[in-house]
Scaffold this active site. Sequence first.
Site, PDB file in Angstrom:
ATOM      1  N   CYS A   1       5.857   2.925 -12.181  1.00 15.36           N
ATOM      2  CA  CYS A   1       6.186   1.655 -11.580  1.00 15.36           C
ATOM      3  C   CYS A   1       4.731   0.830 -11.378  1.00 15.36           C
ATOM      4  CB  CYS A   1       6.654   1.682 -10.199  1.00 15.36           C
ATOM      5  SG  CYS A   1       7.373   0.302  -9.722  1.00 15.36           S
TER       6      CYS A   1
ATOM      7  N   HIS B   1       8.590   6.351  -7.441  1.00 16.65           N
ATOM      8  CA  HIS B   1       8.403   6.265  -6.002  1.00 16.65           C
ATOM      9  C   HIS B   1       9.343   6.127  -5.058  1.00 16.65           C
ATOM     10  CE1 HIS B   1       7.408   2.065  -5.254  1.00 16.65           C
ATOM     11  NE2 HIS B   1       7.421   2.072  -6.414  1.00 16.65           N
TER      12      HIS B   1
ATOM     13  N   ASP C   1       4.119  -1.073  -9.197  1.00 15.48           N
ATOM     14  CA  ASP C   1       3.647  -1.018  -7.915  1.00 15.48           C
ATOM     15  C   ASP C   1       2.245  -0.801  -7.488  1.00 15.48           C
ATOM     16  OD1 ASP C   1       3.495  -0.614  -4.772  1.00 15.48           O
ATOM     17  OD2 ASP C   1       5.509  -0.859  -4.860  1.00 15.48           O
TER      18      ASP C   1
ATOM     19  N   CYS D   1      11.084   2.071  -3.708  1.00  7.70           N
ATOM     20  CA  CYS D   1      10.574   1.372  -4.879  1.00  7.70           C
ATOM     21  C   CYS D   1      11.551   0.065  -4.755  1.00  7.70           C
ATOM     22  CB  CYS D   1      10.973   1.806  -6.233  1.00  7.70           C
ATOM     23  SG  CYS D   1      10.711   0.879  -7.456  1.00  7.70           S
TER      24      CYS D   1
ATOM     25  N   ARG E   1       0.898  -0.039  -5.337  1.00  6.64           N
ATOM     26  CA  ARG E   1       0.417   1.216  -4.463  1.00  6.64           C
ATOM     27  C   ARG E   1       0.441   2.538  -4.951  1.00  6.64           C
ATOM     28  NH1 ARG E   1       4.994  -0.415  -0.141  1.00  6.64           N
ATOM     29  NH2 ARG E   1       6.050  -0.750  -2.003  1.00  6.64           N
TER      30      ARG E   1
HETATM   31 CO    CO Z   1       8.503   0.694  -7.738  1.00 12.41          CO
END
Ligand code: CO
Length: 198
Positions: free
Chosen positions: A42, A98, A44, A101, A46
């Site tokens: 992803c 994750h 993302d 999400c 993080r």
């Molecule tokens: Co995500």
Amino acid sequence: MGEITQLLENNRQWSENQKNSDPEFFNKLSEQQNPEYLWIGCSDSRVPANQLLGLLPGDIFVHRNVANLVIHTDFNCLSVLQYAVDVLKVKHIIVCGHYGCGGIDAALGDQQFGLIDNWLGHIKDLAYKHRKELSALNGQDKTDRMCELNVMEQAENVRRSNIIKDAKKRGQTVRIHSWIYSLRNGRVQDLGVTNNDV
Ligand code: CO
């Protein structure tokens, strides 16, 4: 501007540190890359592949998009997959989602977000496919289960691709892994392996 200047300063320091710990580090990497792994994860911020696996530059080939999707018409993802398998000859493909999400969460709701709704539509289709199981869950449990189902579906999409089928025909072994990462404790959970024995 100050923050961007700081990034460049961070980079200068990082480069110095790498050279200090291994004077040949950049010389070796500038000649070739030879990663054993492809990461499909992803976007993302993080969930950074290299850092959470303790890997250095050169160790892992990376493709990231919102909600780590592998769509059969996405030339971006498929091009990365083809290069990783055909040219780099990676031994493992890791599809890593994750928990928590935002893309998955958004896809489970009815709110419209604009352009990205077309991307999230793939997750909505998957939620419909699993509607029976998901209807028994609520809130975070529902999102988290959907995150798991999504990872396994995307790993299956990798396995069903012509790129993997052609690799199999050549006798090239590529193992496809479904992983999910927890933002809460930084740990990865292995959801299983999809082999390329199509
Ligand atoms: Co995500």
